[in-house]
Design a protein around this motif. Structure first.
Motif, PDB file in Angstrom:
ATOM      1  N   ASP A   6       0.869  -1.174   0.000  1.00 19.92           N
ATOM      2  CA  ASP A   6       0.000   0.000   0.000  1.00 19.92           C
ATOM      3  C   ASP A   6       0.907   1.225   0.000  1.00 19.92           C
ATOM      4  N   LEU A   7       1.085   1.815  -1.172  1.00 19.90           N
ATOM      5  CA  LEU A   7       2.052   2.901  -1.290  1.00 19.90           C
ATOM      6  C   LEU A   7       1.490   4.281  -0.987  1.00 19.90           C
ATOM      7  N   ASN A   8       0.177   4.435  -1.072  1.00 24.55           N
ATOM      8  CA  ASN A   8      -0.362   5.761  -0.765  1.00 24.55           C
ATOM      9  C   ASN A   8      -1.390   5.685   0.357  1.00 24.55           C
ATOM     10  N   ARG A   9      -1.628   6.833   0.964  1.00 26.57           N
ATOM     11  CA  ARG A   9      -2.564   6.952   2.078  1.00 26.57           C
ATOM     12  C   ARG A   9      -3.787   7.780   1.675  1.00 26.57           C
ATOM     13  N   LEU A  10      -4.108   7.784   0.408  1.00 32.33           N
ATOM     14  CA  LEU A  10      -5.172   8.635  -0.100  1.00 32.33           C
ATOM     15  C   LEU A  10      -6.507   8.392   0.599  1.00 32.33           C
ATOM     16  N   LYS A  11      -6.879   7.146   0.772  1.00 33.36           N
ATOM     17  CA  LYS A  11      -8.161   6.817   1.415  1.00 33.36           C
ATOM     18  C   LYS A  11      -8.226   7.396   2.834  1.00 33.36           C
ATOM     19  N   VAL A  12      -7.135   7.270   3.570  1.00 32.91           N
ATOM     20  CA  VAL A  12      -7.073   7.771   4.950  1.00 32.91           C
ATOM     21  C   VAL A  12      -7.180   9.291   4.983  1.00 32.91           C
ATOM     22  N   ILE A  13      -6.430   9.954   4.111  1.00 34.24           N
ATOM     23  CA  ILE A  13      -6.439  11.424   4.085  1.00 34.24           C
ATOM     24  C   ILE A  13      -7.808  11.943   3.661  1.00 34.24           C
ATOM     25  N   LEU A  14      -8.429  11.309   2.683  1.00 34.20           N
ATOM     26  CA  LEU A  14      -9.781  11.730   2.276  1.00 34.20           C
ATOM     27  C   LEU A  14     -10.751  11.628   3.452  1.00 34.20           C
ATOM     28  N   ALA A  15     -10.664  10.557   4.207  1.00 36.13           N
ATOM     29  CA  ALA A  15     -11.545  10.383   5.368  1.00 36.13           C
ATOM     30  C   ALA A  15     -11.267  11.456   6.423  1.00 36.13           C
ATOM     31  N   GLU A  16     -10.003  11.719   6.681  1.00 36.49           N
ATOM     32  CA  GLU A  16      -9.638  12.748   7.662  1.00 36.49           C
ATOM     33  C   GLU A  16     -10.159  14.125   7.259  1.00 36.49           C
ATOM     34  N   LYS A  17     -10.128  14.399   5.963  1.00 38.53           N
ATOM     35  CA  LYS A  17     -10.581  15.702   5.450  1.00 38.53           C
ATOM     36  C   LYS A  17     -12.085  15.721   5.163  1.00 38.53           C
ATOM     37  N   LYS A  18     -12.749  14.583   5.421  1.00 39.08           N
ATOM     38  CA  LYS A  18     -14.193  14.453   5.185  1.00 39.08           C
ATOM     39  C   LYS A  18     -14.566  14.759   3.726  1.00 39.08           C
ATOM     40  N   LYS A  19     -13.757  14.198   2.834  1.00 39.88           N
ATOM     41  CA  LYS A  19     -13.993  14.337   1.397  1.00 39.88           C
ATOM     42  C   LYS A  19     -14.214  12.944   0.809  1.00 39.88           C
ATOM     43  N   SER A  20     -14.962  12.882  -0.276  1.00 38.43           N
ATOM     44  CA  SER A  20     -15.268  11.590  -0.895  1.00 38.43           C
ATOM     45  C   SER A  20     -14.432  11.362  -2.151  1.00 38.43           C
ATOM     46  N   ASN A  21     -14.409  10.119  -2.572  1.00 35.44           N
ATOM     47  CA  ASN A  21     -13.750   9.781  -3.835  1.00 35.44           C
ATOM     48  C   ASN A  21     -14.390  10.553  -4.981  1.00 35.44           C
ATOM     49  N   LEU A  50      -0.692  13.416  -8.021  1.00 38.03           N
ATOM     50  CA  LEU A  50      -0.418  13.354  -6.593  1.00 38.03           C
ATOM     51  C   LEU A  50      -0.159  14.753  -6.042  1.00 38.03           C
ATOM     52  N   MET A  51       0.547  15.564  -6.805  1.00 36.64           N
ATOM     53  CA  MET A  51       0.818  16.946  -6.400  1.00 36.64           C
ATOM     54  C   MET A  51      -0.479  17.754  -6.342  1.00 36.64           C
ATOM     55  N   LYS A  52      -1.359  17.551  -7.326  1.00 37.78           N
ATOM     56  CA  LYS A  52      -2.652  18.252  -7.329  1.00 37.78           C
ATOM     57  C   LYS A  52      -3.513  17.804  -6.153  1.00 37.78           C
ATOM     58  N   ILE A  53      -3.483  16.512  -5.855  1.00 41.66           N
ATOM     59  CA  ILE A  53      -4.259  15.976  -4.734  1.00 41.66           C
ATOM     60  C   ILE A  53      -3.786  16.601  -3.426  1.00 41.66           C
ATOM     61  N   ALA A  54      -2.481  16.676  -3.245  1.00 45.92           N
ATOM     62  CA  ALA A  54      -1.924  17.286  -2.031  1.00 45.92           C
ATOM     63  C   ALA A  54      -2.395  18.728  -1.894  1.00 45.92           C
ATOM     64  N   LYS A  55      -2.389  19.448  -2.975  1.00 42.27           N
ATOM     65  CA  LYS A  55      -2.833  20.855  -2.960  1.00 42.27           C
ATOM     66  C   LYS A  55      -4.328  20.950  -2.642  1.00 42.27           C
ATOM     67  N   LEU A  56      -5.135  20.112  -3.304  1.00 42.70           N
ATOM     68  CA  LEU A  56      -6.583  20.123  -3.075  1.00 42.70           C
ATOM     69  C   LEU A  56      -6.944  19.787  -1.631  1.00 42.70           C
ATOM     70  N   ASP A  60       0.806  18.089   2.940  1.00 36.10           N
ATOM     71  CA  ASP A  60       2.117  17.909   2.338  1.00 36.10           C
ATOM     72  C   ASP A  60       2.089  16.606   1.554  1.00 36.10           C
ATOM     73  N   ILE A  61       2.723  16.594   0.406  1.00 39.13           N
ATOM     74  CA  ILE A  61       2.722  15.394  -0.433  1.00 39.13           C
ATOM     75  C   ILE A  61       3.278  14.190   0.324  1.00 39.13           C
ATOM     76  N   ASN A  62       4.168  14.418   1.278  1.00 38.32           N
ATOM     77  CA  ASN A  62       4.734  13.323   2.066  1.00 38.32           C
ATOM     78  C   ASN A  62       3.689  12.613   2.920  1.00 38.32           C
ATOM     79  N   GLU A  63       2.592  13.298   3.229  1.00 42.14           N
ATOM     80  CA  GLU A  63       1.511  12.672   3.995  1.00 42.14           C
ATOM     81  C   GLU A  63       0.722  11.674   3.155  1.00 42.14           C
ATOM     82  N   LEU A  64       0.809  11.812   1.839  1.00 43.75           N
ATOM     83  CA  LEU A  64       0.059  10.932   0.942  1.00 43.75           C
ATOM     84  C   LEU A  64       0.817   9.659   0.590  1.00 43.75           C
TER      85      LEU A  64
END
Length: 72
Positions: A6-21, A50-56, A60-64
């Motif tokens: 599992d190389l990215n944490r996108l699902k976790v970060i989306l949940a933390e930010k209360k955003k959906s897929n 990935l850079m756009k996702i971090a900005k949105l 920090d991109i390192n969190e993803l």
């Protein structure tokens, strides 16, 4: 997942930010199935996305990215 990792944490970060897929797919103008694959680590987003996702998500991109998975 790349080689079972599992190389990215996108699902976790989306949940933390209360955003959906779906929200993310609309912001990036890509298919919801693409974002779903990223969230399940079936596929990985290109660096530009990935850079756009971090900005949105205002993170920090390192969190993803889970760098510790590369060591395994």
């Amino acid at each position: 997942m790349v080689d079972g990792k599992d190389l990215n944490r996108l699902k976790v970060i989306l949940a933390e930010k209360k955003k959906s897929n779906l929200w993310l797919s609309k912001q990036l103008r890509c298919a919801p199935t693409t974002v779903s694959k990223w969230c399940t680590n079936t596929a990985q987003p290109p660096l530009e996305k990935l850079m756009k996702i971090a900005k949105l998500l205002d993170v920090d991109i390192n969190e993803l990215v889970r760098f510790e998975e590369l060591e395994k």
